[in-house]
Design a protein around this motif. Structure first.
Motif, PDB file in Angstrom:
ATOM      1  N   GLN A 184     -42.273  34.398 -20.656  1.00 38.91           N
ATOM      2  CA  GLN A 184     -43.317  34.176 -19.810  1.00 38.91           C
ATOM      3  C   GLN A 184     -44.494  35.070 -20.222  1.00 38.91           C
ATOM      4  O   GLN A 184     -44.591  36.128 -20.556  1.00 38.91           O
ATOM      5  CB  GLN A 184     -42.724  34.386 -18.183  1.00 38.91           C
ATOM      6  N   TYR A 185     -45.610  34.683 -19.501  1.00 33.78           N
ATOM      7  CA  TYR A 185     -46.931  35.631 -19.613  1.00 33.78           C
ATOM      8  C   TYR A 185     -47.184  35.911 -18.261  1.00 33.78           C
ATOM      9  O   TYR A 185     -47.159  35.249 -17.141  1.00 33.78           O
ATOM     10  CB  TYR A 185     -47.826  34.691 -20.381  1.00 33.78           C
ATOM     11  N   PHE A 186     -47.477  37.302 -17.999  1.00 30.38           N
ATOM     12  CA  PHE A 186     -47.859  37.917 -16.628  1.00 30.38           C
ATOM     13  C   PHE A 186     -49.144  38.461 -16.849  1.00 30.38           C
ATOM     14  O   PHE A 186     -49.664  39.205 -17.497  1.00 30.38           O
ATOM     15  CB  PHE A 186     -46.755  39.004 -16.487  1.00 30.38           C
ATOM     16  N   LEU A 187     -49.938  37.935 -15.903  1.00 26.58           N
ATOM     17  CA  LEU A 187     -51.332  38.327 -15.868  1.00 26.58           C
ATOM     18  C   LEU A 187     -51.562  39.246 -14.704  1.00 26.58           C
ATOM     19  O   LEU A 187     -51.310  38.909 -13.335  1.00 26.58           O
ATOM     20  CB  LEU A 187     -52.221  36.910 -15.672  1.00 26.58           C
ATOM     21  N   PHE A 188     -52.019  40.490 -14.841  1.00 31.13           N
ATOM     22  CA  PHE A 188     -52.332  41.468 -13.819  1.00 31.13           C
ATOM     23  C   PHE A 188     -53.805  41.402 -13.519  1.00 31.13           C
ATOM     24  O   PHE A 188     -54.517  41.370 -14.496  1.00 31.13           O
ATOM     25  CB  PHE A 188     -51.860  42.791 -14.028  1.00 31.13           C
ATOM     26  N   PHE A 189     -54.299  41.330 -12.155  1.00 32.93           N
ATOM     27  CA  PHE A 189     -55.590  41.328 -11.797  1.00 32.93           C
ATOM     28  C   PHE A 189     -56.144  42.137 -10.621  1.00 32.93           C
ATOM     29  O   PHE A 189     -55.205  42.216  -9.895  1.00 32.93           O
ATOM     30  CB  PHE A 189     -55.960  40.049 -11.799  1.00 32.93           C
ATOM     31  N   GLY A 190     -57.076  42.428 -10.373  1.00 31.47           N
ATOM     32  CA  GLY A 190     -57.523  43.180  -9.202  1.00 31.47           C
ATOM     33  C   GLY A 190     -58.420  42.184  -8.410  1.00 31.47           C
ATOM     34  O   GLY A 190     -58.874  40.933  -8.813  1.00 31.47           O
ATOM     35  N   ALA A 191     -58.239  42.113  -6.826  1.00 27.53           N
ATOM     36  CA  ALA A 191     -59.037  40.942  -6.094  1.00 27.53           C
ATOM     37  C   ALA A 191     -59.413  41.738  -4.687  1.00 27.53           C
ATOM     38  O   ALA A 191     -58.748  42.647  -4.366  1.00 27.53           O
ATOM     39  CB  ALA A 191     -57.979  40.083  -5.867  1.00 27.53           C
ATOM     40  N   ASN A 192     -60.464  41.323  -4.295  1.00 30.36           N
ATOM     41  CA  ASN A 192     -61.308  41.683  -3.142  1.00 30.36           C
ATOM     42  C   ASN A 192     -61.977  43.140  -3.072  1.00 30.36           C
ATOM     43  O   ASN A 192     -62.570  43.172  -1.861  1.00 30.36           O
ATOM     44  CB  ASN A 192     -60.205  41.651  -1.833  1.00 30.36           C
ATOM     45  N   ASP A 193     -61.913  43.740  -4.021  1.00 30.07           N
ATOM     46  CA  ASP A 193     -62.627  45.387  -4.022  1.00 30.07           C
ATOM     47  C   ASP A 193     -62.390  45.981  -2.618  1.00 30.07           C
ATOM     48  O   ASP A 193     -63.222  46.243  -2.010  1.00 30.07           O
ATOM     49  CB  ASP A 193     -64.083  44.985  -4.223  1.00 30.07           C
ATOM     50  N   ILE A 194     -61.256  46.165  -2.354  1.00 28.83           N
ATOM     51  CA  ILE A 194     -60.968  46.963  -1.112  1.00 28.83           C
ATOM     52  C   ILE A 194     -61.472  48.182  -1.172  1.00 28.83           C
ATOM     53  O   ILE A 194     -61.498  48.839  -2.101  1.00 28.83           O
ATOM     54  CB  ILE A 194     -59.744  46.823  -0.818  1.00 28.83           C
ATOM     55  N   GLN A 195     -62.041  48.575   0.025  1.00 32.68           N
ATOM     56  CA  GLN A 195     -62.665  50.066   0.131  1.00 32.68           C
ATOM     57  C   GLN A 195     -61.701  50.975   1.143  1.00 32.68           C
ATOM     58  O   GLN A 195     -62.025  51.984   1.020  1.00 32.68           O
ATOM     59  CB  GLN A 195     -64.010  49.739   0.808  1.00 32.68           C
ATOM     60  N   ASN A 196     -60.747  50.362   1.448  1.00 31.51           N
ATOM     61  CA  ASN A 196     -59.738  51.544   2.346  1.00 31.51           C
ATOM     62  C   ASN A 196     -58.354  50.801   2.410  1.00 31.51           C
ATOM     63  O   ASN A 196     -58.098  49.468   2.127  1.00 31.51           O
ATOM     64  CB  ASN A 196     -60.342  51.753   3.529  1.00 31.51           C
TER      65      ASN A 196
END
Length: 328
Positions: A106-118
């Motif tokens: 399997q391939y696992f793709l890590f990512f950031g989302a929503n640009d949270i500020q707090n």
């Protein structure tokens, strides 16, 4: 006279051979593919090179990832929308800096989302899974893997690293702080460190964002981006240590803008092979005639080491790198 004549003939033959060699050498060119893309992670799966970048656009339009593959660093195939926020219910915008690793089949793709500020905002670092490096990827756990600020690090710019002992780590962080955490076997959470902590800060001097780690000669090379991502001071620096935990003492910059080539060079990755000693740095930069912060393109250049194992300053080019086929 005879000696001079034969020397001239020899020089002519060598020059002719060099000219023919030069003609037959094919280069990738920079950028390596069309479109505005940033934060590229380069990696090898099987007999293909893969690049996973951020779609460089206003945050509200960053709702998918494209990927690109090549057998030779020259010809690139686009794999559109390998991950879309339609398959990640908690991700709404600003999906950034994909990092991928293969585990078993399997391939696992890590990512950031929503640009949270707090800590009150919804988002952070997620992980998606697929049976193919081209996807389609689907949310692995139905929620963010990291959804809070730990040690001051914004949960973005994730990199997944497999150590030589088989342990997997998540290295991440914006806002001038970087953490490392050990992933569990299912990539659904984390295991405590030896001291009982989960998130260990490993921030080196002048760190801003974009961490990356690789090994060479049993040394851990830790790299990151400095400066502001929209500005001309964006650049890449590095440190070397005997452990993925550091301590990491900054050695210096190895990639920065060149007033004759491009601006804002940074947020990179490395593709390397110790056996062949071929090393490539994959990064984004902004063309000299562009001022929009999102107008970034993905490029590749050779990376070299000196006799002491230190990374030489990268020379940015418009030619890119020569064709290099992968062998199984």
């Amino acid at each position: 006279m005879k000696k001079l004549f034969f020397a001239a003939l020899l020089f002519s033959a060598v020059s002719s051979t060099n000219a023919q060699t030069k003609k037959t050498t094919v280069y990738s060119g920079n950028p390596i593919f069309k479109g505005w893309y940033a934060d590229p992670e380069g990696i090898v799966f099987g007999n293909k090179y893969w690049v996973y970048p951020t779609f460089s656009a206003p945050y509200e339009k960053q709702v998918f990832f494209d990927a690109f593959s090549s057998p030779d660093l020259i010809t690139w195939t686009k794999h559109p929308k390998i991950l879309d926020t339609a398959n990640v219910k908690w991700a709404k915008k600003a999906i950034w800096a994909p990092s991928i690793i293969k585990k078993k089949d399997q391939y696992f793709l890590f990512f950031g989302a929503n640009d949270i500020q707090n800590d009150q905002e919804s988002g952070g670092i997620g992980v998606a899974v697929a049976n193919n490096p081209a996807g389609p990827f689907k949310d692995h756990i139905g929620k963010p893997l990291v959804d809070k600020f730990h040690n001051g690090a914004q949960p973005i710019d994730q990199f997944v690293f497999k150590d030589k002992d088989g342990k997997y780590y998540l290295i991440y962080g914006g806002w001038k702080h970087c953490n490392i955490a050990r992933l569990n076997d299912q990539f659904t959470g984390f295991l405590p460190m030896a001291d009982g902590s989960t998130f260990k800060e490993i921030t080196p001097e002048d760190y801003v964002e974009g961490p990356f780690m690789f090994m060479r000669n049993n040394k851990y090379y830790f790299m990151w981006s400095e400066g502001g991502w929209t500005g001309p001071d964006y650049s890449v620096a590095y440190a070397i240590a005997d452990s993925p935990m550091g301590p990491f003492k900054r050695v210096g910059k190895i990639l920065q803008q060149d007033s004759k080539i491009a601006k804002g060079a940074g947020h990179h990755s490395v593709i390397g092979d110790e056996k062949s000693n071929d090393w490539y740095i994959v990064y984004h930069r902004r063309p000299l005639d562009q001022t929009d912060g999102n107008f970034r393109e993905t490029c590749i250049d050779k990376m070299y080491f000196d006799k002491d194992g230190l990374i030489k300053p990268v020379v940015m080019t418009n030619e890119g790198v020569p064709r290099k086929l992968l062998r199984k």
